[in-house]
Design a protein around this motif. Structure first.
Motif, PDB file in Angstrom:
ATOM      1  N   LEU A  23       0.855  -1.173   0.000  1.00 27.56           N
ATOM      2  CA  LEU A  23       0.000   0.000   0.000  1.00 27.56           C
ATOM      3  C   LEU A  23       0.897   1.230   0.000  1.00 27.56           C
ATOM      4  CD1 LEU A  23      -3.177   0.281   0.406  1.00 27.56           C
ATOM      5  CD2 LEU A  23      -2.649   0.742   2.802  1.00 27.56           C
ATOM      6  N   VAL A  33      -9.272   2.084   4.751  1.00 31.68           N
ATOM      7  CA  VAL A  33      -9.098   0.640   4.618  1.00 31.68           C
ATOM      8  C   VAL A  33     -10.429   0.010   4.982  1.00 31.68           C
ATOM      9  CG1 VAL A  33      -7.829  -1.399   5.376  1.00 31.68           C
ATOM     10  CG2 VAL A  33      -6.652   0.812   5.193  1.00 31.68           C
ATOM     11  N   ARG A 206      -8.869   7.727  -1.591  1.00 32.55           N
ATOM     12  CA  ARG A 206      -8.809   6.369  -2.142  1.00 32.55           C
ATOM     13  C   ARG A 206      -9.173   5.380  -1.051  1.00 32.55           C
ATOM     14  NH1 ARG A 206      -3.326   4.841  -4.744  1.00 32.55           N
ATOM     15  NH2 ARG A 206      -2.440   6.079  -3.028  1.00 32.55           N
ATOM     16  N   ALA A 208      -8.800   1.304   0.135  1.00 32.50           N
ATOM     17  CA  ALA A 208      -8.180  -0.011  -0.019  1.00 32.50           C
ATOM     18  C   ALA A 208      -9.172  -1.065   0.450  1.00 32.50           C
ATOM     19  CB  ALA A 208      -6.887  -0.099   0.787  1.00 32.50           C
ATOM     20  N   VAL A 215      -4.936  -6.750   0.070  1.00 35.04           N
ATOM     21  CA  VAL A 215      -5.573  -5.592  -0.543  1.00 35.04           C
ATOM     22  C   VAL A 215      -5.892  -5.971  -1.988  1.00 35.04           C
ATOM     23  CG1 VAL A 215      -5.277  -3.199  -1.274  1.00 35.04           C
ATOM     24  CG2 VAL A 215      -4.388  -3.929   0.936  1.00 35.04           C
ATOM     25  N   PHE A 218      -7.148  -0.877  -4.634  1.00 36.59           N
ATOM     26  CA  PHE A 218      -6.911   0.388  -3.943  1.00 36.59           C
ATOM     27  C   PHE A 218      -7.119   1.490  -4.972  1.00 36.59           C
ATOM     28  CE2 PHE A 218      -3.567   3.194  -1.641  1.00 36.59           C
ATOM     29  CZ  PHE A 218      -4.560   3.827  -0.924  1.00 36.59           C
TER      30      PHE A 218
END
Length: 380
Positions: A23, A33, A206, A208, A215, A218
């Motif tokens: 990430l 997240v 953004r 994820a 992930v 993302f």
């Protein structure tokens, strides 16, 4: 500060909480997240905070590898879901705590600590609460105190761990917008860990999306909705209905919603079709596929409505076409597909959009009811 997680792995016995997570965040970015329970998002946050350590992989904050550096040496601020305020301390004392427990050679003078506390309480707009105790203020105010305490150490990175979960719905919406506004003013790189999709999609630059310790995508919120990388992302985000289909000779069949001969660039075999409410129009019943029964109608203003339809035992939600009469519960109806995202069983994604190549769309309307669904094309 930039943040880079590179191939982070964390195991707990035989269970893998993180499996090669990578990430990267830019300076001043606000990321979220998001994932279901057990996806690894809390483990990732703990590793970023220095409350846990990866078995392998790197964690870089401003280019410095802190994967094995303890929390007190990272300069990371954390706001927890239940705030973890000290009940026996005043609000001012809670905010000052992180500064007063620093080693003597790094601890500001008492006057400087007091000044910084006053400035922070002004920043979070609660200066009048300095002498109160946590039990004497509201949940939204406690959230602001926790944020001020996290900011007191002038963190390089701000971590928000389900920070709005203890608030009621109306307060939660107001506070999260205020937090995003504060982030924009301060420019601190921030990461929100949450299970609340609306929260993540509204606040983050953004998001994820995590699944089973990885992930899986993302991207910006709109990209996740318009171009999901996998069937998991398509089904997890938003209000999509998942339907079984099949591809044979480059043609998709999903008869339950009237897709009987749609051209798709996917290999033959089973397929999964995802349709969101705004991609379906619910109108009068007619001959042909896509017939169902109206179960619920929720008015949405301007003559529109959200409609829940039973299609041969499958519940699917669509939008009422305001050009025709509002459907009634128990009435027969027909669904017309405006767009859909299709994933092949052996891989690949195809976006179907009705009328893109000159289908049966009528002027001023996305598509006509009762017309066969044949003309589809790829949405880039």
């Amino acid at each position: 500060m930039t943040v880079d997680v590179i191939d982070a792995v964390r195991r707990f016995g035989e269970a893998r909480a993180l499996e090669g997570v990578s990430l990267s965040l830019a300076v001043g970015e606000f990321a979220a997240v998001l994932g279901p329970s057990g996806s690894g998002k809390t483990t990732l946050l703990r590793i970023l905070a220095g409350l846990d350590f990866p078995d392998s992989g790197r964690v870089l904050i401003a280019g410095r590898d802190v994967a094995q550096v303890p929390a007190r040496e990272r300069g990371v601020g954390v706001v927890f879901q239940h705030y973890a305020l000290f009940r026996h301390m005043t609000i001012a004392e809670n905010v000052a705590f992180g500064l007063r427990v620093r080693p003597r050679n790094l601890r500001p003078a008492a006057a400087e600590i007091d000044r910084r506390v006053r400035d922070l309480l002004d920043l979070v707009q609660i200066p009048e609460l300095a002498k109160r105790y946590p039990s004497q203020i509201s949940g939204g105010q406690r959230q602001r105190v926790a944020l001020a305490r996290a900011l007191a150490i002038e963190p390089h990175l701000l971590l928000l761990d389900e920070p709005f979960g203890a608030l009621d719905a109306l307060v939660r919406k107001d506070v999260r917008r205020w937090v995003r506004g504060l982030h924009d003013r301060l420019g601190i790189t921030s990461i929100l860990v949450t299970h609340d999709q609306e929260e993540a999609m509204e606040m983050a630059d953004r998001v994820a999306v995590m699944e089973r310790g990885r992930v899986v995508q993302f991207a910006a919120p709109q990209t996740l909705l318009d171009s999901p990388d996998s069937a998991f992302v398509a089904g997890f985000l938003g209000e999509a209905t998942r339907l079984p289909g099949a591809v044979l000779g480059g043609r998709l069949a999903c008869p339950r919603i009237g897709l009987v001969d749609a051209a798709v660039a996917l290999p033959d075999g089973p397929a999964e079709v995802f349709v969101r409410p705004h991609e379906l129009l619910i109108g009068p019943a007619g001959a042909g596929p896509g017939l169902g029964v109206v179960r619920f109608v929720r008015p949405e203003g301007a003559g529109g409505a959200r409609v829940l339809v039973d299609l041969e035992g499958q519940s699917i939600e669509g939008s009422h076409d305001p050009a025709v009469a509002t459907p009634i519960r128990g009435q027969a109806c027909r669904v017309t597909v405006l767009a859909a995202t299709v994933f092949g069983g052996s891989g690949g994604r195809y976006r179907l959009v009705r009328g893109r190549n000159g289908g049966d769309a009528a002027p001023g309307r996305p598509a006509g009811f009762g017309a066969p669904v044949r003309d589809h094309s790829l949405q880039p």
